[in-house]
Design a protein around this motif. Structure first.
Motif, PDB file in Angstrom:
ATOM      1  N   LEU A 154       2.708   6.478   7.380  1.00  0.00           N
ATOM      2  CA  LEU A 154       1.301   6.772   7.109  1.00  0.00           C
ATOM      3  C   LEU A 154       1.172   7.607   5.826  1.00  0.00           C
ATOM      4  O   LEU A 154       0.314   7.335   4.968  1.00  0.00           O
ATOM      5  N   ALA A 155       2.059   8.604   5.692  1.00  0.00           N
ATOM      6  CA  ALA A 155       2.028   9.433   4.480  1.00  0.00           C
ATOM      7  C   ALA A 155       2.294   8.569   3.243  1.00  0.00           C
ATOM      8  O   ALA A 155       1.650   8.749   2.203  1.00  0.00           O
ATOM      9  N   ASP A 156       3.222   7.614   3.363  1.00  0.00           N
ATOM     10  CA  ASP A 156       3.494   6.707   2.248  1.00  0.00           C
ATOM     11  C   ASP A 156       2.265   5.891   1.865  1.00  0.00           C
ATOM     12  O   ASP A 156       1.959   5.704   0.691  1.00  0.00           O
ATOM     13  N   VAL A 157       1.565   5.380   2.875  1.00  0.00           N
ATOM     14  CA  VAL A 157       0.367   4.573   2.609  1.00  0.00           C
ATOM     15  C   VAL A 157      -0.697   5.444   1.935  1.00  0.00           C
ATOM     16  O   VAL A 157      -1.337   5.023   0.964  1.00  0.00           O
ATOM     17  N   LEU A 158      -0.867   6.671   2.426  1.00  0.00           N
ATOM     18  CA  LEU A 158      -1.862   7.559   1.812  1.00  0.00           C
ATOM     19  C   LEU A 158      -1.472   7.874   0.367  1.00  0.00           C
ATOM     20  O   LEU A 158      -2.344   7.975  -0.508  1.00  0.00           O
ATOM     21  N   ASN A 159      -0.159   7.993   0.103  1.00  0.00           N
ATOM     22  CA  ASN A 159       0.293   8.186  -1.280  1.00  0.00           C
ATOM     23  C   ASN A 159       0.011   6.970  -2.151  1.00  0.00           C
ATOM     24  O   ASN A 159      -0.390   7.112  -3.304  1.00  0.00           O
ATOM     25  N   ARG A 160       0.240   5.777  -1.586  1.00  0.00           N
ATOM     26  CA  ARG A 160      -0.067   4.560  -2.343  1.00  0.00           C
ATOM     27  C   ARG A 160      -1.551   4.536  -2.699  1.00  0.00           C
ATOM     28  O   ARG A 160      -1.935   4.185  -3.817  1.00  0.00           O
ATOM     29  N   ILE A 161      -2.389   4.904  -1.722  1.00  0.00           N
ATOM     30  CA  ILE A 161      -3.835   4.904  -1.974  1.00  0.00           C
ATOM     31  C   ILE A 161      -4.178   5.921  -3.068  1.00  0.00           C
ATOM     32  O   ILE A 161      -4.905   5.617  -4.017  1.00  0.00           O
ATOM     33  N   ALA A 162      -3.602   7.124  -2.946  1.00  0.00           N
ATOM     34  CA  ALA A 162      -3.925   8.179  -3.917  1.00  0.00           C
ATOM     35  C   ALA A 162      -3.483   7.784  -5.322  1.00  0.00           C
ATOM     36  O   ALA A 162      -4.246   7.954  -6.290  1.00  0.00           O
ATOM     37  N   SER A 163      -2.276   7.235  -5.454  1.00  0.00           N
ATOM     38  CA  SER A 163      -1.836   6.925  -6.826  1.00  0.00           C
ATOM     39  C   SER A 163      -2.606   5.739  -7.390  1.00  0.00           C
ATOM     40  O   SER A 163      -2.899   5.696  -8.581  1.00  0.00           O
ATOM     41  N   SER A 164      -2.964   4.814  -6.516  1.00  0.00           N
ATOM     42  CA  SER A 164      -3.759   3.690  -6.988  1.00  0.00           C
ATOM     43  C   SER A 164      -5.162   4.150  -7.446  1.00  0.00           C
ATOM     44  O   SER A 164      -5.686   3.672  -8.447  1.00  0.00           O
ATOM     45  N   CYS A 165      -5.732   5.081  -6.701  1.00  0.00           N
ATOM     46  CA  CYS A 165      -7.036   5.642  -7.103  1.00  0.00           C
ATOM     47  C   CYS A 165      -6.922   6.307  -8.465  1.00  0.00           C
ATOM     48  O   CYS A 165      -7.773   6.103  -9.342  1.00  0.00           O
ATOM     49  N   ALA A 166      -5.862   7.090  -8.647  1.00  0.00           N
ATOM     50  CA  ALA A 166      -5.677   7.789  -9.930  1.00  0.00           C
ATOM     51  C   ALA A 166      -5.532   6.756 -11.057  1.00  0.00           C
ATOM     52  O   ALA A 166      -6.178   6.859 -12.101  1.00  0.00           O
ATOM     53  N   HIS A 167      -4.709   5.748 -10.803  1.00  0.00           N
ATOM     54  CA  HIS A 167      -4.444   4.729 -11.816  1.00  0.00           C
ATOM     55  C   HIS A 167      -5.716   3.973 -12.222  1.00  0.00           C
ATOM     56  O   HIS A 167      -5.920   3.660 -13.384  1.00  0.00           O
ATOM     57  N   HIS A 168      -6.562   3.696 -11.240  1.00  0.00           N
ATOM     58  CA  HIS A 168      -7.750   2.875 -11.531  1.00  0.00           C
ATOM     59  C   HIS A 168      -9.029   3.712 -11.702  1.00  0.00           C
ATOM     60  O   HIS A 168     -10.125   3.152 -11.770  1.00  0.00           O
ATOM     61  N   HIS A 169      -8.874   5.021 -11.746  1.00  0.00           N
ATOM     62  CA  HIS A 169     -10.025   5.920 -11.911  1.00  0.00           C
ATOM     63  C   HIS A 169     -11.086   5.696 -10.844  1.00  0.00           C
ATOM     64  O   HIS A 169     -12.282   5.602 -11.144  1.00  0.00           O
ATOM     65  N   ILE A 170     -10.633   5.575  -9.612  1.00  0.00           N
ATOM     66  CA  ILE A 170     -11.538   5.443  -8.471  1.00  0.00           C
ATOM     67  C   ILE A 170     -11.495   6.772  -7.721  1.00  0.00           C
ATOM     68  O   ILE A 170     -10.407   7.325  -7.501  1.00  0.00           O
ATOM     69  N   SER A 171     -12.649   7.286  -7.327  1.00  0.00           N
ATOM     70  CA  SER A 171     -12.656   8.524  -6.556  1.00  0.00           C
ATOM     71  C   SER A 171     -12.009   8.274  -5.188  1.00  0.00           C
ATOM     72  O   SER A 171     -12.379   7.340  -4.472  1.00  0.00           O
ATOM     73  N   PRO A 172     -11.020   9.107  -4.795  1.00  0.00           N
ATOM     74  CA  PRO A 172     -10.358   8.917  -3.494  1.00  0.00           C
ATOM     75  C   PRO A 172     -11.352   8.965  -2.329  1.00  0.00           C
ATOM     76  O   PRO A 172     -11.095   8.376  -1.275  1.00  0.00           O
ATOM     77  N   ALA A 173     -12.480   9.613  -2.525  1.00  0.00           N
ATOM     78  CA  ALA A 173     -13.502   9.664  -1.486  1.00  0.00           C
ATOM     79  C   ALA A 173     -14.105   8.277  -1.212  1.00  0.00           C
ATOM     80  O   ALA A 173     -14.736   8.064  -0.177  1.00  0.00           O
ATOM     81  N   ARG A 174     -13.924   7.353  -2.137  1.00  0.00           N
ATOM     82  CA  ARG A 174     -14.480   5.997  -1.982  1.00  0.00           C
ATOM     83  C   ARG A 174     -13.547   5.066  -1.219  1.00  0.00           C
ATOM     84  O   ARG A 174     -13.870   3.904  -1.008  1.00  0.00           O
ATOM     85  N   ILE A 175     -12.366   5.554  -0.821  1.00  0.00           N
ATOM     86  CA  ILE A 175     -11.410   4.703  -0.099  1.00  0.00           C
ATOM     87  C   ILE A 175     -11.175   5.291   1.288  1.00  0.00           C
ATOM     88  O   ILE A 175     -10.909   6.493   1.427  1.00  0.00           O
ATOM     89  N   ALA A 176     -11.287   4.471   2.329  1.00  0.00           N
ATOM     90  CA  ALA A 176     -10.985   4.933   3.685  1.00  0.00           C
ATOM     91  C   ALA A 176      -9.965   3.983   4.312  1.00  0.00           C
ATOM     92  O   ALA A 176      -9.952   2.786   4.028  1.00  0.00           O
ATOM     93  N   LEU A 177      -9.127   4.557   5.147  1.00  0.00           N
ATOM     94  CA  LEU A 177      -8.016   3.798   5.718  1.00  0.00           C
ATOM     95  C   LEU A 177      -8.255   3.490   7.196  1.00  0.00           C
ATOM     96  O   LEU A 177      -8.460   4.395   8.005  1.00  0.00           O
ATOM     97  N   ILE A 178      -8.211   2.201   7.520  1.00  0.00           N
ATOM     98  CA  ILE A 178      -8.203   1.769   8.917  1.00  0.00           C
ATOM     99  C   ILE A 178      -6.763   1.393   9.273  1.00  0.00           C
ATOM    100  O   ILE A 178      -6.156   0.561   8.595  1.00  0.00           O
TER     101      ILE A 178
END
Ligand SMILES: *Cc1c(COP(=O)(O)O)cnc(C)c1O
Length: 240
Positions: free
Chosen positions: A7-31
């Motif tokens: 789960l921590a790995d997936v959250l890291n993937r999400i965070a780095s992808s957000c940083a890379h694409h300039h997307i606010s992490p608040a705009r991504i939620a994980l199911i």
């Protein structure tokens, strides 16, 4: 690896992808898609902080929701599988979200069967963006008409669009249907009356193999709900 580590790995993937694409992490939620995995797996993910869970099969979902009744208020249950009309009542009574509306008949049944004392069922319309005849979902051309119908049904709150594109290897090919879903959602939102448009704010897209591509095509106008199973819980046992 434990579920907490995955789960921590997936959250890291999400965070780095957000940083890379300039997307606010608040705009991504994980199911966390827990289909086929046992209650213990859900409890481990819950202990690690996960609150949203997705199930594909009505009976299996109901068993888990009832086994986890004492933490029901902490959890949000998403129904993400195909739904037959004889099972709508179970979803209307027990789930918080339903992602796979593709027929007005199903939406009407959910609307009638959602108990009055519960908040509206949060729903998405499933769109067949990759144009595969085998896949569920309405065509992009039909999506707007269905959205306008569903938006007015009591007991339901129309939140956005969902898609399960065909698996593709390259990021470019993966991103195309997600971009199409986002553009279609923007178009539908513009056609909805203002109070309905304000709540039409979700793109349900991206799974273990393509969540980076879904984030790449996310937008600050929508919240992207990525639905991730095997990357959190490990390989799924084959269905008997
Ligand atoms: C199983 C499933 C997922 C999760 O798939 P993974 O590849 O395990 O991440 C997401 N969405 C839907 C609709 C599914 O059926």
């Amino acid at each position: 690896m434990t579920i907490a580590q995955r789960l921590a790995d997936v959250l890291n993937r999400i965070a780095s992808s957000c940083a890379h694409h300039h997307i606010s992490p608040a705009r991504i939620a994980l199911i966390a898609v827990s289909k086929t995995f046992p209650i213990e797996a859900i409890l481990q993910a819950h202990k690690a902080g996960q609150r949203d869970f997705g199930e594909n099969y009505v009976q299996e979902g109901l068993e888990k929701i009832s086994a986890l009744a004492d933490i029901r208020k902490e959890l949000t249950w998403h129904f993400i599988g195909p739904l037959q009309s004889n099972k709508t009542k179970d979803v209307a009574e027990h789930f918080d979200w339903m992602h796979t509306i593709e027929r007005e008949k199903i939406a009407k049944r959910l609307s009638e069967q959602r108990p009055n004392h519960q908040p509206p069922l949060q729903v998405c319309i499933q769109v067949n963006v990759s144009g595969e005849s085998s896949k569920s979902g309405v065509s992009p051309q039909e999506a707007k008409a269905l959205a306008l119908e569903v938006a007015h049904l009591p007991g339901l709150e129309l939140r956005g669009l969902m898609a399960i594109p065909e698996p593709d290897e390259t990021p470019e090919a993966q991103q195309r249907p997600f971009a199409q879903l986002r553009r279609l959602a923007a178009e539908i939102r513009a056609a909805l009356p203002p109070q309905k448009a304000a709540r039409f704010d979700v793109l349900s897209m991206g799974m273990s193999a393509d969540l980076e591509s879904a984030i790449a095509e996310s937008s600050d106008e929508f919240t992207t709900l990525v639905r991730v199973g095997s990357a959190i819980f490990g390989p799924r046992p084959a269905k008997p």
